[in-house]
Design a protein around this motif. Structure first.
Motif, short mmCIF file in Angstrom:
data_model
loop_
_atom_site.label_atom_id
_atom_site.label_comp_id
_atom_site.label_asym_id
_atom_site.label_seq_id
_atom_site.Cartn_x
_atom_site.Cartn_y
_atom_site.Cartn_z
N GLN A 39 -0.35 6.10 50.05
CA GLN A 39 -0.57 7.38 49.37
C GLN A 39 -2.01 7.38 48.85
O GLN A 39 -2.38 6.53 48.06
CB GLN A 39 0.41 7.57 48.21
CG GLN A 39 0.17 8.86 47.47
CD GLN A 39 1.32 9.24 46.55
OE1 GLN A 39 1.88 10.29 46.74
NE2 GLN A 39 1.66 8.42 45.59
N THR A 40 -2.80 8.32 49.35
CA THR A 40 -4.20 8.42 48.94
C THR A 40 -4.36 9.59 47.99
O THR A 40 -3.89 10.70 48.26
CB THR A 40 -5.11 8.62 50.18
OG1 THR A 40 -4.96 7.48 51.04
CG2 THR A 40 -6.57 8.76 49.77
N LEU A 41 -5.00 9.33 46.87
CA LEU A 41 -5.33 10.36 45.90
C LEU A 41 -6.79 10.72 46.11
O LEU A 41 -7.68 9.91 45.90
CB LEU A 41 -5.09 9.84 44.48
CG LEU A 41 -3.68 9.31 44.22
CD1 LEU A 41 -3.58 8.70 42.83
CD2 LEU A 41 -2.65 10.39 44.43
N LEU A 42 -7.02 11.92 46.58
CA LEU A 42 -8.36 12.41 46.88
C LEU A 42 -8.82 13.27 45.71
O LEU A 42 -8.17 14.26 45.37
CB LEU A 42 -8.32 13.23 48.17
CG LEU A 42 -9.60 13.89 48.65
CD1 LEU A 42 -10.69 12.87 48.89
CD2 LEU A 42 -9.32 14.67 49.93
N THR A 43 -9.91 12.86 45.06
CA THR A 43 -10.40 13.57 43.88
C THR A 43 -11.86 13.97 44.06
O THR A 43 -12.62 13.31 44.75
CB THR A 43 -10.26 12.72 42.60
OG1 THR A 43 -11.13 11.58 42.70
CG2 THR A 43 -8.83 12.25 42.39
N GLN A 44 -12.21 15.07 43.39
CA GLN A 44 -13.61 15.50 43.35
C GLN A 44 -13.78 16.49 42.20
O GLN A 44 -12.97 17.41 42.03
CB GLN A 44 -14.04 16.15 44.67
CG GLN A 44 -15.55 16.48 44.68
CD GLN A 44 -16.02 17.00 46.03
OE1 GLN A 44 -15.34 17.74 46.69
NE2 GLN A 44 -17.22 16.58 46.42
N ASN A 45 -14.84 16.30 41.43
CA ASN A 45 -15.21 17.22 40.35
C ASN A 45 -14.04 17.55 39.41
O ASN A 45 -13.82 18.70 39.06
CB ASN A 45 -15.80 18.52 40.92
CG ASN A 45 -17.06 18.27 41.72
OD1 ASN A 45 -17.85 17.40 41.39
ND2 ASN A 45 -17.25 19.02 42.79
N GLY A 46 -13.29 16.53 39.01
CA GLY A 46 -12.19 16.75 38.06
C GLY A 46 -10.96 17.39 38.66
O GLY A 46 -10.08 17.87 37.94
N ARG A 47 -10.88 17.40 39.98
CA ARG A 47 -9.71 17.98 40.65
C ARG A 47 -9.12 16.96 41.62
O ARG A 47 -9.79 16.04 42.06
CB ARG A 47 -10.12 19.25 41.41
CG ARG A 47 -10.61 20.34 40.47
CD ARG A 47 -11.27 21.51 41.17
NE ARG A 47 -10.72 21.76 42.49
CZ ARG A 47 -10.42 22.96 42.97
NH1 ARG A 47 -10.62 24.02 42.23
NH2 ARG A 47 -9.96 23.11 44.18
N ILE A 48 -7.84 17.15 41.93
CA ILE A 48 -7.14 16.25 42.84
C ILE A 48 -6.46 17.09 43.91
O ILE A 48 -5.93 18.17 43.63
CB ILE A 48 -6.12 15.37 42.08
CG1 ILE A 48 -5.50 14.34 43.00
CG2 ILE A 48 -5.06 16.21 41.39
CD1 ILE A 48 -4.75 13.24 42.26
#
Length: 175
Positions: A39-48
């Motif tokens: 399970q990969t959690l992809l995050t960017q700029n405070g979002r998922i």
């Protein structure tokens, strides 16, 4: 702070029962071969980025980018393959970081049984499925051009603010 929040999402509450505490009748049950998932959690700029499943036991539930690891496949490579196959995002594999590995046995009920598991010890098949889940995080740099698009009709992709993740829409073990 973002790393801590994404890591907290990966924490699970499992009710693991050591085999020594199983009744003698249960001790004789076989445990199915381990299922390997990523399970990969992809995050960017405070979002998922979360996946909403349209079919199967996860129907209408949100998870990270989840999929099976093939036998012999490296879990990091599998997480990369799964993430790209669900999102078409071009991720730098060096940016994937393993944050946790969970091993657990789940008791199967009749609705989860198939040709590989059974609720009856008389059949010689297992009431338990052992799973090993690799939790990965990919934190996209703030200025990285990260483009995602749905590549599979069985899912929808949804961005959520890290501070308002809809945990109530996730499987119980992801809350």
């Amino acid at each position: 702070m973002l790393v801590k929040k994404a890591t907290n999402l990966a924490k699970r509450n499992f009710s693991l029962t050591p085999s020594t505490s199983l009744s003698s009748a249960s001790r004789s049950l076989k445990v199915e071969p381990k299922v390997l998932v990523s399970q990969t959690l992809l995050t960017q700029n405070g979002r998922i980025l979360l996946v909403r499943w349209k079919h199967g036991e996860l129907r209408n539930r949100l998870t990270g980018l989840l999929g099976k690891i093939e036998r012999g496949e490296d879990p990091i490579m599998a997480g990369h393959r799964i993430a790209e196959s669900l999102t078409n995002a071009k991720l730098d594999i060096k940016g994937l970081e393993r944050r946790a590995i969970f091993s657990f046995k789940e008791k199967r009920d009749e609705s989860q049984c198939n040709d590989r598991s059974s609720v009856s010890s008389a059949t010689g098949k297992s009431e338990y499925q052992e799973t090993e889940e690799h939790e990965l995080v990919y934190e996209a740099p703030p200025l990285e051009q990260l483009t995602v698009e749905k590549m599979d009709d069985t899912v929808d992709l949804e961005w959520h603010d890290i501070d308002s993740i809809p945990f109530d829409e996730m499987p119980a073990d992801d809350r």
